[in-house]
Design a protein around this motif. Structure first.
Motif, short mmCIF file in Angstrom:
data_model
loop_
_atom_site.label_atom_id
_atom_site.label_comp_id
_atom_site.label_asym_id
_atom_site.label_seq_id
_atom_site.Cartn_x
_atom_site.Cartn_y
_atom_site.Cartn_z
N SER A 97 0.84 -1.19 0.00
CA SER A 97 0.00 0.00 0.00
C SER A 97 0.88 1.25 0.00
O SER A 97 2.08 1.20 0.29
CB SER A 97 -0.90 0.00 1.23
N ASP A 119 -8.53 -0.61 -3.01
CA ASP A 119 -9.17 -1.67 -2.24
C ASP A 119 -9.82 -1.01 -1.04
O ASP A 119 -9.18 -0.77 -0.03
CB ASP A 119 -8.15 -2.72 -1.81
N HIS A 168 -8.15 -12.90 1.64
CA HIS A 168 -8.31 -11.50 2.03
C HIS A 168 -7.41 -11.11 3.21
O HIS A 168 -7.33 -9.93 3.55
CB HIS A 168 -9.77 -11.17 2.34
N PRO A 188 -15.87 -7.91 -3.96
CA PRO A 188 -15.48 -6.56 -3.51
C PRO A 188 -16.56 -5.90 -2.66
O PRO A 188 -17.76 -5.99 -2.97
CB PRO A 188 -15.27 -5.80 -4.83
N GLN A 194 -17.12 -2.65 0.78
CA GLN A 194 -16.61 -1.39 1.34
C GLN A 194 -16.62 -1.38 2.87
O GLN A 194 -16.62 -0.31 3.48
CB GLN A 194 -17.47 -0.22 0.83
N ARG A 241 -10.85 -4.26 8.38
CA ARG A 241 -9.38 -4.18 8.41
C ARG A 241 -8.87 -4.16 9.85
O ARG A 241 -7.98 -4.93 10.22
CB ARG A 241 -8.89 -2.93 7.69
N ARG A 267 -7.41 -7.27 2.23
CA ARG A 267 -8.11 -6.95 0.99
C ARG A 267 -9.61 -7.00 1.23
O ARG A 267 -10.11 -7.92 1.89
CB ARG A 267 -7.73 -7.94 -0.11
N PHE A 289 -12.44 -9.59 -3.84
CA PHE A 289 -11.72 -9.79 -5.09
C PHE A 289 -12.70 -9.76 -6.25
O PHE A 289 -13.80 -10.34 -6.18
CB PHE A 289 -10.98 -11.13 -5.08
N GLU A 292 -10.05 -10.25 -11.91
CA GLU A 292 -8.76 -10.38 -11.25
C GLU A 292 -8.46 -11.84 -10.93
O GLU A 292 -7.38 -12.37 -11.22
CB GLU A 292 -8.75 -9.54 -9.97
#
Length: 320
Positions: free
Chosen positions: A33, A66, A227, A256, A258, A263, A270, A273, A277
């Motif tokens: 990152s 991400d 992830h 994917p 939000q 985290r 992540r 996905f 990808e």
């Protein structure tokens, strides 16, 4: 396919600066990152971002957002990778030693946080896995995607509490589960015994370097693991390496999303996905991907995706 003269000149200009060479060297090891690169390089995020933009515009690196974070990795374009590899080969081996030490600090901090999390939540692991989707529906879809068997050898990478082994183990002559957490492995051992499975080997192992024989399993699973990883593409490649001709790889993870709080609260690196990808990673590893399966939640939450790919059977096997 090759770079044009103008593309080559632009790429060489982009690498012709010490900080950008350092960035390329770091990204050759894993995707990072902006925040992590800033820490390793000991430079401000705006300054690092300017370097990253220039190299992205030159086609040397790829930017992928991400959630609220942005990660970078080396370009997947083969001519660009050849140029990068050539440039990095010319560097003195000791040139990046200080950066490598700081990268190890970043990795160590990530590992400490992840290990503490896994040890803390191990007894409630299956409950946490089912917070956002209907786990029974996911497991039914996994069983369908895996097929009826019987399987000669099932390998579950990042086995956690061993749920995939207990779900599919009765269809297998032999199963292997790998995990980095001894606490998790202890729980998996208890669950496997309770399920009455005998030919199951549980071992401490690294998903990036499993030390398992190449093309030795007819079913490989990676369930809700990617992830958490700094380099999920490398984990997919290692999982694919284990798939024998005619065998199958199943990857189960989130689409994917939000939900940034995952985290900090659950050490997700992540936030899901994308299908394209994953398809690119699987095809790049020599497998033939099938259409992905999407399992949206019953209420607000996360969608689980199941990606399936097979290694084409050898000519000899097809004749037989």
């Amino acid at each position: 396919m090759s770079l044009t003269a103008d593309q080559t000149v632009e790429a060489l200009r982009a690498v012709g600066e010490p900080t950008r060479l350092r960035v390329l060297s770091l990204l050759a090891g894993e995707e990072l990152s902006v925040m992590e690169l800033s820490r390793i390089l000991d430079q401000s995020q705006p300054r690092v971002s300017r370097h990253l933009k220039l190299m992205t515009d030159a086609g040397l690196i790829e930017r992928f957002p991400d959630g609220a974070r942005v990660f970078y990795r080396l370009s997947s374009d083969l001519p660009a990778r050849r140029l990068i590899d050539t440039v990095l080969d010319l560097l003195d081996a000791s040139a990046g030693e200080a950066d490598d030490r700081r990268l190890e600090d970043v990795r160590r901090d990530r590992e400490v946080a992840a290990s503490a999390y896994f040890e803390r939540v191990a007894p409630q692991w299956d409950r946490i896995r089912s917070l956002y989707v209907c786990e029974s529906a996911v497991e039914a879809a996994i069983a369908r995607a895996a097929g009826d068997g019987p399987f000669e050898r099932v390998v579950d990478l990042g086995t956690g509490s061993g749920r995939m082994l207990t779900l599919l183990g009765k269809k297998a002559k032999m199963s292997v589960g790998l995990d980095l957490s001894q606490n998790m492995l202890n729980i998996a051992r208890a669950n496997v015994t309770k399920a009455g499975l005998e030919k199951v080997e549980l071992r401490h192992g690294d998903i990036f370097a499993t030390r398992l024989p190449e093309q030795s399993a007819d079913l490989v699973l990676v369930h809700q693991v990617l992830h958490y990883l700094a380099d999920p593409a490398a984990a997919v490649a290692e999982a694919a390496r284990l798939v024998m001709p005619g065998g199958r790889l199943l990857i189960i993870d989130f689409a994917p999303h939000q939900l940034e709080h995952l985290r900090e609260e659950h050490q997700h690196r992540r936030l899901g996905f994308a299908d394209d990808e994953m398809r690119r990673w699987l095809a790049g590893a020599g497998l033939t991907p099938s259409a992905p399966i999407a399992l949206p939640p019953d209420t607000d939450g996360l969608t689980v995706s199941i990606w399936t790919a097979e290694r084409p059977a050898s000519a000899e096997a097809r004749v037989a």
